[in-house]
Design an enzyme around this catalytic site. Structure first.
Site, mmCIF file in Angstrom:
data_model
loop_
_atom_site.group_PDB
_atom_site.id
_atom_site.type_symbol
_atom_site.label_atom_id
_atom_site.label_comp_id
_atom_site.label_asym_id
_atom_site.label_seq_id
_atom_site.Cartn_x
_atom_site.Cartn_y
_atom_site.Cartn_z
ATOM 1 N N GLY A 74 0.833 -1.156 0.078
ATOM 2 C CA GLY A 74 0.117 0.001 0.092
ATOM 3 C C GLY A 74 0.896 1.422 0.011
ATOM 4 N N THR A 75 1.810 1.383 0.613
ATOM 5 C CA THR A 75 2.746 2.551 1.014
ATOM 6 C C THR A 75 3.242 2.679 -0.382
ATOM 7 O OG1 THR A 75 3.156 2.021 3.175
ATOM 8 C CG2 THR A 75 4.874 3.498 1.999
ATOM 9 N N ASN A 153 -8.357 3.890 8.599
ATOM 10 C CA ASN A 153 -7.760 2.619 9.002
ATOM 11 C C ASN A 153 -7.954 2.859 10.535
ATOM 12 O OD1 ASN A 153 -5.875 5.060 8.392
ATOM 13 N ND2 ASN A 153 -4.255 4.028 9.742
ATOM 14 N N GLN A 181 -8.014 -0.322 3.211
ATOM 15 C CA GLN A 181 -8.784 -0.753 4.503
ATOM 16 C C GLN A 181 -9.968 -1.240 4.008
ATOM 17 O OE1 GLN A 181 -8.181 -1.526 7.468
ATOM 18 N NE2 GLN A 181 -6.141 -0.640 7.387
ATOM 19 N N HIS A 203 -2.403 -7.695 2.400
ATOM 20 C CA HIS A 203 -2.116 -8.219 3.719
ATOM 21 C C HIS A 203 -3.144 -7.785 4.628
ATOM 22 C CE1 HIS A 203 -0.206 -4.901 5.878
ATOM 23 N NE2 HIS A 203 0.204 -4.551 4.711
ATOM 24 N N THR A 239 11.643 -7.407 -10.954
ATOM 25 C CA THR A 239 11.183 -8.561 -11.077
ATOM 26 C C THR A 239 9.887 -8.980 -10.571
ATOM 27 O OG1 THR A 239 13.579 -9.405 -11.537
ATOM 28 C CG2 THR A 239 11.835 -11.335 -11.134
ATOM 29 N N CYS A 327 3.328 1.627 13.932
ATOM 30 C CA CYS A 327 4.301 2.487 13.518
ATOM 31 C C CYS A 327 5.668 1.711 13.766
ATOM 32 C CB CYS A 327 4.286 3.578 14.581
ATOM 33 S SG CYS A 327 5.438 4.749 14.792
HETATM 34 N N1 PLP Z 1 -2.992 2.914 3.527
HETATM 35 C C1 PLP Z 1 -4.031 2.449 4.776
HETATM 36 C C2 PLP Z 1 -5.357 3.089 4.870
HETATM 37 C C3 PLP Z 1 -3.495 1.611 5.641
HETATM 38 O O1 PLP Z 1 -4.254 1.216 6.953
HETATM 39 C C4 PLP Z 1 -2.204 1.088 5.422
HETATM 40 C C5 PLP Z 1 -1.465 0.215 6.263
HETATM 41 O O2 PLP Z 1 -1.678 0.141 7.484
HETATM 42 C C6 PLP Z 1 -1.308 1.473 4.362
HETATM 43 C C7 PLP Z 1 -1.945 2.459 3.360
HETATM 44 C C8 PLP Z 1 0.045 1.080 4.048
HETATM 45 O O3 PLP Z 1 -0.024 -0.290 3.415
HETATM 46 P P1 PLP Z 1 1.372 -1.324 3.583
HETATM 47 O O4 PLP Z 1 1.322 -1.710 4.924
HETATM 48 O O5 PLP Z 1 0.915 -2.489 2.539
HETATM 49 O O6 PLP Z 1 2.443 -0.380 3.157
#
Ligand code: PLP
Length: 381
Positions: A74-75, A153, A181, A203, A239, A327
């Site tokens: 997600g990040t 979240n 989420q 995940h 990859t 965190c």
């Molecule tokens: N965006 C939201 C709303 C999240 O809750 C999270 C993870 O807690 C992320 C992005 C980041 O996802 P990742 O942990 O897969 O990088």
């Protein structure tokens, strides 16, 4: 241990583990290799991507149509969208309750000279749509990039994405939705999330960590953030992890197939949990109690305690929960989401997040609620 931290991450579904293990046991799998082993891996990767598209009601087989870019999570998907949509200097508009991967990007972009606007939240925990409207009016002449999450979240509060999308469309702005989420928990077809780009993170729905995706609507382009090979039409080189993509596809299929039943069951469990907490804890504040929330999320403040002591005592008593987003430092800074909602200091200091999943049982919920009430009353006295 009773695991109630499913907004941070979830246990992988056994059938996802099997699908990943089967794929890993096939041997080397670089889908960019030209030999037959590579071509076979590429076919399995394509199949996984098409299955993911099917779950979203998005046909990913049409050349030049909607696309799915695989990322590490997600990040990365959020960073890729914010850095690569629109023009490099497109104004960036994000809500004050976004995840750190959006807010920290916005802060860095502002430092580098980009125009950034933070849209406030309402006391009810949603983005302030009127403020977004005003902000968009100011940028009518240039293509702004807007990023809003589908569900928060920390509080689980579902955001008014339809309204946000309508405003963005009429202002000519591009909309990225961080659906980390909600995908796998709430309906997630492209009609349900009318955006230009959507972040997906398996995940959070019993799939693997280490892979994510950014869905792009037909005709929407993103500039790459990484440079290297020519994978994924140069948009995101590196990859590709075929086994993780297969795991993502399997997890999403399971989530979509079970969504209605799981959703109803989680709402029942949450109602039971919250009514037990309310009975056993005086001065409890459940954030967004009357709002549309993710089925398994409860964010509650326990007046007269502080979140760190509650968390540690609960951990020792066998209940895993959190004080907001996970965190990396393991610390628990005060929630920027509750601050943006204008919550009183005591509520910010004592907020704990509980998240259940389709693996949570009534026993888990009952035992956890008893334990929380016991610890709260002990700490408070
Ligand atoms: N965006 C939201 C709303 C999240 O809750 C999270 C993870 O807690 C992320 C992005 C980041 O996802 P990742 O942990 O897969 O990088």
């Amino acid at each position: 241990m009773i695991y109630l931290d499913n907004n941070a991450t979830t246990a992988m579904d056994p059938s996802v583990i099997t699908a990943i293990a089967q794929e890993l046991s096939r041997g080397p799998a670089n889908p960019s290799s030209q030999h037959s082993i590579g071509r076979a891996a590429n076919e399995r990767l394509d199949d996984a991507v098409l299955r993911i598209g099917k779950c979203l009601s998005s046909d990913l087989s049409v050349p030049g149509g909607a696309r799915l870019i695989l990322t590490s999570g997600g990040t990365e998907s959020n960073n890729l969208a914010l850095a690569g949509l629109g023009l490099p200097d497109s104004p960036l508009i994000v809500s004050a309750i976004e995840h750190a991967s959006v807010l920290a990007f916005a802060k860095a972009a502002e430092k580098a000279g980009r125009q950034v606007h933070l849209v406030p939240a309402t006391p009810a925990g949603t983005i302030n749509v009127a403020a977004l409207h005003e902000t968009l009016e100011r940028f009518h002449s240039c293509t702004a990039v807007v990023s809003v999450m589908s569900a928060n979240n920390e509080t689980g509060i579902v955001q008014p994405i339809d309204e946000v999308a309508r405003l963005c469309r009429s202002a000519g702005a591009l909309l990225h939705v961080d659906a980390t989420q909600s995908i796998g928990k709430l309906p997630a077809t492209i009609d349900d999330i009318p955006a230009d780009a959507i972040t997906i993170t398996p995940h959070k729905f019993h799939g693997p960590a280490g892979i994510g995706a950014l869905w792009l609507a037909s005709g929407v382009k993103v500039r790459p953030s990484l440079f290297g090979g020519e994978q994924q039409l140069l948009t995101r080189p590196g990859t590709l992890p075929v086994a993780l993509a297969v795991g993502l596809a399997r997890a999403l299929e399971l989530a979509v197939d079970n969504m209605l039943v799981t959703g109803q069951r989680l709402v029942e469990l949450r109602n039971r949990f919250e009514s037990k907490l309310s009975d056993g804890c005086n001065d409890l504040l459940i954030h967004g109690a009357n709002e549309n929330r993710l089925p398994g999320t409860t964010c509650a403040s326990f007046r007269g305690t502080d979140r760190q002591s509650m968390l540690m005592a609960l951990d020792m008593a066998g209940v895993a929960c959190s004080s907001g987003s996970a965190c990396s430092s393991g610390s628990s800074p005060p929630s920027h989401v509750l601050i943006a909602m204008g919550c009183p200091t005591w509520a910010i200091q004592s907020a704990i997040r509980f998240g259940s999943s389709r693996f949570s049982t009534i026993d888990d919920i009952d035992q956890a609620a008893d334990c929380i009430c016991r610890i709260y009353n002990r700490l408070r006295s």
